[in-house]
Motif scaffolding. Sequence first.
Motif, PDB file in Angstrom:
ATOM      1  N   TYR A  68       3.924  18.694  81.334  1.00 39.44           N
ATOM      2  CA  TYR A  68       2.969  19.803  81.257  1.00 39.44           C
ATOM      3  C   TYR A  68       3.578  20.983  80.493  1.00 39.44           C
ATOM      4  CZ  TYR A  68      -0.297  17.495  84.392  1.00 39.44           C
ATOM      5  OH  TYR A  68      -1.206  16.614  84.943  1.00 39.44           O
ATOM      6  N   ASN A  69       4.878  21.191  80.639  1.00 39.26           N
ATOM      7  CA  ASN A  69       5.573  22.232  79.885  1.00 39.26           C
ATOM      8  C   ASN A  69       5.556  21.917  78.389  1.00 39.26           C
ATOM      9  OD1 ASN A  69       8.429  23.015  78.619  1.00 39.26           O
ATOM     10  ND2 ASN A  69       7.796  24.626  80.045  1.00 39.26           N
ATOM     11  N   LYS A 102      10.902  11.730  81.616  1.00 40.43           N
ATOM     12  CA  LYS A 102      10.813  13.129  82.045  1.00 40.43           C
ATOM     13  C   LYS A 102       9.888  13.219  83.246  1.00 40.43           C
ATOM     14  CE  LYS A 102      13.085  14.647  78.401  1.00 40.43           C
ATOM     15  NZ  LYS A 102      14.483  14.949  78.520  1.00 40.43           N
ATOM     16  N   SER A 103       9.910  14.336  83.932  1.00 42.94           N
ATOM     17  CA  SER A 103       9.007  14.547  85.061  1.00 42.94           C
ATOM     18  C   SER A 103       7.639  14.989  84.554  1.00 42.94           C
ATOM     19  CB  SER A 103       9.573  15.617  85.996  1.00 42.94           C
ATOM     20  OG  SER A 103       9.516  16.888  85.374  1.00 42.94           O
ATOM     21  N   ARG A 104       6.649  14.886  85.419  1.00 39.42           N
ATOM     22  CA  ARG A 104       5.314  15.364  85.068  1.00 39.42           C
ATOM     23  C   ARG A 104       5.342  16.859  84.771  1.00 39.42           C
ATOM     24  NH1 ARG A 104       1.998  14.238  89.892  1.00 39.42           N
ATOM     25  NH2 ARG A 104       0.522  15.486  88.750  1.00 39.42           N
ATOM     26  N   MET A 120      -2.638  13.278  71.430  1.00 42.79           N
ATOM     27  CA  MET A 120      -2.231  11.897  71.227  1.00 42.79           C
ATOM     28  C   MET A 120      -2.131  11.152  72.560  1.00 42.79           C
ATOM     29  SD  MET A 120      -1.695   9.589  68.976  1.00 42.79           S
ATOM     30  CE  MET A 120      -1.823  10.724  67.620  1.00 42.79           C
ATOM     31  N   VAL A 121      -1.624  11.817  73.583  1.00 44.68           N
ATOM     32  CA  VAL A 121      -1.566  11.213  74.925  1.00 44.68           C
ATOM     33  C   VAL A 121      -2.986  10.894  75.400  1.00 44.68           C
ATOM     34  CG1 VAL A 121      -0.999  11.651  77.358  1.00 44.68           C
ATOM     35  CG2 VAL A 121       0.648  12.244  75.561  1.00 44.68           C
ATOM     36  N   ASN A 122      -3.892  11.847  75.237  1.00 43.74           N
ATOM     37  CA  ASN A 122      -5.289  11.630  75.643  1.00 43.74           C
ATOM     38  C   ASN A 122      -5.946  10.527  74.815  1.00 43.74           C
ATOM     39  OD1 ASN A 122      -5.124  13.617  77.594  1.00 43.74           O
ATOM     40  ND2 ASN A 122      -5.965  15.210  76.268  1.00 43.74           N
ATOM     41  N   ASP A 123      -5.713  10.538  73.504  1.00 45.92           N
ATOM     42  CA  ASP A 123      -6.303   9.524  72.625  1.00 45.92           C
ATOM     43  C   ASP A 123      -5.849   8.117  73.007  1.00 45.92           C
ATOM     44  OD1 ASP A 123      -7.599  11.538  71.255  1.00 45.92           O
ATOM     45  OD2 ASP A 123      -6.353  11.382  69.445  1.00 45.92           O
ATOM     46  N   GLN A 124      -4.611   8.014  73.494  1.00 51.77           N
ATOM     47  CA  GLN A 124      -4.080   6.715  73.898  1.00 51.77           C
ATOM     48  C   GLN A 124      -4.412   6.388  75.354  1.00 51.77           C
ATOM     49  OE1 GLN A 124       0.013   6.023  72.742  1.00 51.77           O
ATOM     50  NE2 GLN A 124      -0.323   6.907  70.717  1.00 51.77           N
ATOM     51  N   ARG A 125      -5.175   7.274  75.975  1.00 53.34           N
ATOM     52  CA  ARG A 125      -5.625   7.089  77.361  1.00 53.34           C
ATOM     53  C   ARG A 125      -4.469   6.869  78.335  1.00 53.34           C
ATOM     54  NH1 ARG A 125     -11.210   6.679  77.156  1.00 53.34           N
ATOM     55  NH2 ARG A 125     -12.053   5.975  75.182  1.00 53.34           N
ATOM     56  N   LEU A 126      -3.396   7.620  78.100  1.00 53.86           N
ATOM     57  CA  LEU A 126      -2.251   7.573  79.006  1.00 53.86           C
ATOM     58  C   LEU A 126      -2.402   8.671  80.047  1.00 53.86           C
ATOM     59  CD1 LEU A 126       0.692   7.218  76.470  1.00 53.86           C
ATOM     60  CD2 LEU A 126      -0.132   5.466  78.037  1.00 53.86           C
ATOM     61  N   SER A 127      -2.014   8.385  81.248  1.00 53.67           N
ATOM     62  CA  SER A 127      -1.947   9.444  82.254  1.00 53.67           C
ATOM     63  C   SER A 127      -0.666  10.232  82.001  1.00 53.67           C
ATOM     64  CB  SER A 127      -1.920   8.846  83.663  1.00 53.67           C
ATOM     65  OG  SER A 127      -0.688   8.182  83.893  1.00 53.67           O
ATOM     66  N   VAL A 128      -0.603  11.424  82.546  1.00 53.54           N
ATOM     67  CA  VAL A 128       0.614  12.234  82.410  1.00 53.54           C
ATOM     68  C   VAL A 128       1.785  11.488  83.042  1.00 53.54           C
ATOM     69  CG1 VAL A 128       1.724  14.392  83.100  1.00 53.54           C
ATOM     70  CG2 VAL A 128      -0.611  14.415  82.224  1.00 53.54           C
ATOM     71  N   LYS A 129       1.544  10.836  84.158  1.00 55.75           N
ATOM     72  CA  LYS A 129       2.595  10.070  84.836  1.00 55.75           C
ATOM     73  C   LYS A 129       3.125   8.944  83.935  1.00 55.75           C
ATOM     74  CE  LYS A 129       3.532   7.493  89.052  1.00 55.75           C
ATOM     75  NZ  LYS A 129       2.972   6.984  90.307  1.00 55.75           N
ATOM     76  N   GLU A 130       2.227   8.219  83.271  1.00 59.86           N
ATOM     77  CA  GLU A 130       2.642   7.133  82.374  1.00 59.86           C
ATOM     78  C   GLU A 130       3.446   7.677  81.195  1.00 59.86           C
ATOM     79  OE1 GLU A 130      -0.924   3.861  82.670  1.00 59.86           O
ATOM     80  OE2 GLU A 130      -1.382   5.786  81.707  1.00 59.86           O
ATOM     81  N   PHE A 131       2.954   8.768  80.608  1.00 62.08           N
ATOM     82  CA  PHE A 131       3.652   9.363  79.477  1.00 62.08           C
ATOM     83  C   PHE A 131       5.023   9.879  79.902  1.00 62.08           C
ATOM     84  CE2 PHE A 131       4.308  13.295  76.832  1.00 62.08           C
ATOM     85  CZ  PHE A 131       4.779  12.621  75.713  1.00 62.08           C
TER      86      PHE A 131
END
Length: 72
Positions: A39-40, A33-35, A16-27
């Motif tokens: 990832y966890n 939360k931290s990056r 869902m994060v990828n589908d919404q084209r969000l970076s990990v930092k944005e999410f």
Amino acid sequence: MNFAFMVHIGQKIRKMVNDQRLSVKEFASKINKSRTVVYNIFERKTIDTGLLAQIGIALKHNFFQYYILLYY
């Protein structure tokens, strides 16, 4: 009771994060939360319902729909 399937919720969240084209930092910022924590989360097969609700609000997606119990 035998469950027909098990959901890997981390994979669903990552998609869902990828589908919404969000970076990990944005999410990470959206869920406060931290990056590293994000990832966890992506690696988790299970997740706390409070955190899942927070993620669902941030991504505007009902992740609880994947937990409809199918058993026989």
